[in-house]
Design a protein around this motif. Structure first.
Motif, PDB file in Angstrom:
ATOM      1  N   SER A 151      58.851 -46.087 -74.833  1.00 47.28           N
ATOM      2  CA  SER A 151      59.426 -45.253 -75.885  1.00 47.28           C
ATOM      3  C   SER A 151      59.347 -45.953 -77.231  1.00 47.28           C
ATOM      4  O   SER A 151      59.265 -47.187 -77.303  1.00 47.28           O
ATOM      5  N   ASN A 152      59.364 -45.129 -78.276  1.00 47.42           N
ATOM      6  CA  ASN A 152      59.336 -45.628 -79.650  1.00 47.42           C
ATOM      7  C   ASN A 152      58.152 -46.571 -79.881  1.00 47.42           C
ATOM      8  O   ASN A 152      58.312 -47.726 -80.252  1.00 47.42           O
ATOM      9  N   VAL A 153      56.977 -46.032 -79.651  1.00 44.41           N
ATOM     10  CA  VAL A 153      55.729 -46.786 -79.816  1.00 44.41           C
ATOM     11  C   VAL A 153      54.958 -46.172 -80.983  1.00 44.41           C
ATOM     12  O   VAL A 153      54.819 -44.946 -81.065  1.00 44.41           O
ATOM     13  N   THR A 154      54.456 -47.009 -81.878  1.00 43.15           N
ATOM     14  CA  THR A 154      53.627 -46.566 -82.998  1.00 43.15           C
ATOM     15  C   THR A 154      52.271 -47.255 -82.903  1.00 43.15           C
ATOM     16  O   THR A 154      52.203 -48.474 -82.743  1.00 43.15           O
ATOM     17  N   ILE A 155      51.216 -46.463 -82.996  1.00 48.42           N
ATOM     18  CA  ILE A 155      49.851 -46.987 -83.042  1.00 48.42           C
ATOM     19  C   ILE A 155      49.249 -46.434 -84.319  1.00 48.42           C
ATOM     20  O   ILE A 155      49.070 -45.223 -84.458  1.00 48.42           O
ATOM     21  N   GLU A 156      48.967 -47.321 -85.281  1.00 47.36           N
ATOM     22  CA  GLU A 156      48.456 -46.837 -86.565  1.00 47.36           C
ATOM     23  C   GLU A 156      47.417 -47.776 -87.158  1.00 47.36           C
ATOM     24  O   GLU A 156      47.389 -48.964 -86.872  1.00 47.36           O
ATOM     25  N   ASP A 157      46.560 -47.179 -87.964  1.00 46.63           N
ATOM     26  CA  ASP A 157      45.496 -47.904 -88.666  1.00 46.63           C
ATOM     27  C   ASP A 157      44.573 -48.645 -87.705  1.00 46.63           C
ATOM     28  O   ASP A 157      44.033 -49.699 -88.036  1.00 46.63           O
ATOM     29  N   CYS A 158      44.386 -48.111 -86.501  1.00 46.30           N
ATOM     30  CA  CYS A 158      43.515 -48.745 -85.516  1.00 46.30           C
ATOM     31  C   CYS A 158      42.184 -48.003 -85.419  1.00 46.30           C
ATOM     32  O   CYS A 158      42.080 -46.834 -85.773  1.00 46.30           O
ATOM     33  N   TYR A 159      41.168 -48.695 -84.934  1.00 47.50           N
ATOM     34  CA  TYR A 159      39.842 -48.124 -84.698  1.00 47.50           C
ATOM     35  C   TYR A 159      39.538 -48.385 -83.232  1.00 47.50           C
ATOM     36  O   TYR A 159      39.415 -49.544 -82.816  1.00 47.50           O
ATOM     37  N   LEU A 160      39.451 -47.315 -82.436  1.00 51.58           N
ATOM     38  CA  LEU A 160      39.240 -47.439 -80.994  1.00 51.58           C
ATOM     39  C   LEU A 160      37.934 -46.763 -80.628  1.00 51.58           C
ATOM     40  O   LEU A 160      37.701 -45.607 -80.981  1.00 51.58           O
ATOM     41  N   THR A 161      37.090 -47.464 -79.900  1.00 56.06           N
ATOM     42  CA  THR A 161      35.783 -46.934 -79.555  1.00 56.06           C
ATOM     43  C   THR A 161      35.396 -47.351 -78.135  1.00 56.06           C
ATOM     44  O   THR A 161      36.001 -48.245 -77.551  1.00 56.06           O
TER      45      THR A 161
END
Length: 195
Positions: A151-161
């Motif tokens: 819970s309460n997880v933030t994933i930001e400004d990432c590049y996933l490939t």
């Protein structure tokens, strides 16, 4: 380095600076630099154990900031929870900063970073290159980032490939969450590139 209280300036490999203004940064007591735990970021050395050691130290301290300086961090295997190379497992109050850093899955590893049974986790600025083998349609849930029962997880400004399917898996439990009643809630995914 640190700027004003509650802000952080990080530089990427090209020397560009990112200024992060976030009041939640004030709550993190300690920074765990993955290079201080033996990671090289040279793109050749397997940094899996060193990176996991930094996350484990952060968890043991009751939370903190795990910092990836610019570089290419090679990982391997799926020895951690949920068949991931690196796991944030049962932790709280963890921030991961990786502007200018790339985590590269080696040896066909699909899931690179797993967040399991954790709360208040913030992932910012990482580039993750996932699966490197032949695509297997039966393993669609093998995402570069997996969030399970958290819970309460933030994933930001990432590049996933290089994902087998979803670039970010969000669910209860990787294998049998529905039968166990596990859920993930308050998950924020913003300003990411998913390829």
């Amino acid at each position: 380095g640190e700027a004003a209280s509650g802000s952080l300036i990080v530089s990427d490999a090209d020397g560009a600076e990112w200024y992060l203004e976030n009041p939640s940064l004030r709550t993190f007591r300690e920074t765990f630099n993955v290079k201080h735990y033996g990671a090289t970021g040279d793109g050749v050395t397997d940094d899996t154990g060193a990176i996991q050691a930094a996350f484990d130290a952060c968890e043991s301290a009751g939370g903190g900031r795990v910092f990836f300086p610019p570089g290419i961090y090679k990982t391997s295997g799926g020895a951690q929870a949920g068949d991931t190379a690196i796991a944030i497992d049962g932790a709280s109050n963890v921030e991961v900063i990786g502007y200018g850093a790339t985590i590269h899955a080696g040896n066909g590893t699909a899931r690179v970073l797993g967040i399991f049974g954790s709360s208040n986790v913030h992932i910012r600025g990482l580039k993750i290159v996932g699966y490197t083998g032949t695509l297997d349609p039966t393993a669609e849930h093998h995402a570069p980032i997996a969030v399970s029962n958290s819970s309460n997880v933030t994933i930001e400004d990432c590049y996933l490939t290089n994902s087998l399917g979803d670039c970010i898996y969000i669910g209860g439990d990787i294998t049998n969450g529905a039968s166990l009643g596990y859920t993930s809630k308050n998950i924020w995914v913003t300003r990411n590139v998913l390829k």
